[in-house]
Write a protein that holds these residues in place. Structure first.
Motif, PDB file in Angstrom:
ATOM      1  N   GLY A  47      57.953  31.402 -60.144  1.00  0.00           N
ATOM      2  CA  GLY A  47      57.127  31.317 -58.954  1.00  0.00           C
ATOM      3  C   GLY A  47      55.974  30.342 -59.010  1.00  0.00           C
ATOM      4  N   LEU A  48      55.081  30.487 -59.974  1.00  0.00           N
ATOM      5  CA  LEU A  48      53.916  29.607 -60.035  1.00  0.00           C
ATOM      6  C   LEU A  48      54.320  28.161 -60.309  1.00  0.00           C
ATOM      7  CD1 LEU A  48      51.010  31.489 -61.862  1.00  0.00           C
ATOM      8  CD2 LEU A  48      51.173  30.787 -59.488  1.00  0.00           C
ATOM      9  N   VAL A  49      55.337  27.978 -61.103  1.00  0.00           N
ATOM     10  CA  VAL A  49      55.803  26.614 -61.394  1.00  0.00           C
ATOM     11  C   VAL A  49      56.305  25.955 -60.115  1.00  0.00           C
ATOM     12  CG1 VAL A  49      57.516  25.261 -62.651  1.00  0.00           C
ATOM     13  CG2 VAL A  49      56.347  27.145 -63.790  1.00  0.00           C
ATOM     14  N   LEU A  50      57.051  26.697 -59.303  1.00  0.00           N
ATOM     15  CA  LEU A  50      57.548  26.135 -58.044  1.00  0.00           C
ATOM     16  C   LEU A  50      56.406  25.820 -57.080  1.00  0.00           C
ATOM     17  CD1 LEU A  50      60.740  28.280 -57.388  1.00  0.00           C
ATOM     18  CD2 LEU A  50      60.630  25.885 -58.061  1.00  0.00           C
ATOM     19  N   CYS A  51      55.417  26.690 -57.022  1.00  0.00           N
ATOM     20  CA  CYS A  51      54.248  26.421 -56.176  1.00  0.00           C
ATOM     21  C   CYS A  51      53.555  25.146 -56.621  1.00  0.00           C
ATOM     22  CB  CYS A  51      53.278  27.600 -56.228  1.00  0.00           C
ATOM     23  SG  CYS A  51      53.862  29.093 -55.411  1.00  0.00           S
ATOM     24  N   GLY A  86      59.734  33.632 -55.521  1.00  0.00           N
ATOM     25  CA  GLY A  86      60.047  33.713 -56.942  1.00  0.00           C
ATOM     26  C   GLY A  86      59.157  34.671 -57.708  1.00  0.00           C
ATOM     27  N   ILE A  87      57.991  34.960 -57.173  1.00  0.00           N
ATOM     28  CA  ILE A  87      57.109  35.927 -57.816  1.00  0.00           C
ATOM     29  C   ILE A  87      57.551  37.342 -57.469  1.00  0.00           C
ATOM     30  CG2 ILE A  87      54.743  36.814 -57.876  1.00  0.00           C
ATOM     31  CD1 ILE A  87      53.906  33.832 -57.355  1.00  0.00           C
ATOM     32  N   ILE A  88      57.878  37.546 -56.206  1.00  0.00           N
ATOM     33  CA  ILE A  88      58.303  38.873 -55.754  1.00  0.00           C
ATOM     34  C   ILE A  88      59.683  39.214 -56.300  1.00  0.00           C
ATOM     35  CG2 ILE A  88      58.819  40.268 -53.717  1.00  0.00           C
ATOM     36  CD1 ILE A  88      56.685  38.482 -52.279  1.00  0.00           C
ATOM     37  N   VAL A  89      60.571  38.241 -56.328  1.00  0.00           N
ATOM     38  CA  VAL A  89      61.909  38.393 -56.889  1.00  0.00           C
ATOM     39  C   VAL A  89      61.910  37.604 -58.194  1.00  0.00           C
ATOM     40  CG1 VAL A  89      64.369  37.985 -56.508  1.00  0.00           C
ATOM     41  CG2 VAL A  89      62.885  38.495 -54.571  1.00  0.00           C
ATOM     42  N   PRO A  90      61.614  38.270 -59.320  1.00  0.00           N
ATOM     43  CA  PRO A  90      61.336  37.538 -60.557  1.00  0.00           C
ATOM     44  C   PRO A  90      62.554  36.896 -61.216  1.00  0.00           C
ATOM     45  CG  PRO A  90      61.237  39.889 -60.937  1.00  0.00           C
ATOM     46  CD  PRO A  90      61.475  39.703 -59.481  1.00  0.00           C
TER      47      PRO A  90
END
Length: 148
Positions: free
Chosen positions: A13-17, A5-9
């Motif tokens: 991303g951080l929320v999912l992590c 999700g970070i690479i493909v915005p």
């Protein structure tokens, strides 16, 4: 999924992590250590989020790129996702939006390019900061899963 999700915005991303670590902390039988791991992951997520917005934003402000230019880039990036398939449209739309907004503001295409490059550098820096925070969360989780 968070790192993707970070690479493909498109995904947060951080929320999912962080949610992954939260889910593990709630459902795992790892004792009190799982809550310590969640606390450390929370610090990484908050720190990554704060830094990813402040540091690149400061660079954009110093280079003279106005917020409206970035907003035009974001809007055209979203439009680009629907015009050009996959995630390529997001990047193409963002670049085109920033370039066109700066060309209109600078009254020339040649004057728009330095601002466009500055915006792209700031966007890349933002993604890199978020990616580093996600890796820190992943390492914290891995250590917690092994030792908690």
């Amino acid at each position: 999924m968070g790192i993707v999700g970070i690479i493909v915005p498109v995904l947060p991303g951080l929320v999912l992590c962080w949610l992954s670590v939260l889910g593990w902390a709630i459902f795992a039988d790892a004792g009190w250590g799982k809550w310590l791991v969640l606390g450390i992951a929370t610090v990484w997520a908050v720190l990554g989020t704060v830094v990813k917005f402040t540091w690149p934003g400061k660079q954009l402000k110093e280079s003279g790129v106005p917020t409206t230019t970035i907003l035009v880039g974001v809007v055209l990036g979203i439009v680009g996702m629907f015009v050009i398939p996959v995630v390529v449209g997001l990047f193409v739309g963002f670049i085109l939006g920033v370039f066109l907004a700066e060309a209109q503001r600078a009254k020339s295409f040649s004057g728009a390019w330095p601002s466009t490059v500055a915006a792209l550098k700031a966007t890349g820096l933002s993604m890199l900061i978020e990616l580093m925070a996600a890796f820190a969360i992943a390492l914290t989780f891995t250590a917690g899963a092994l030792f908690a």
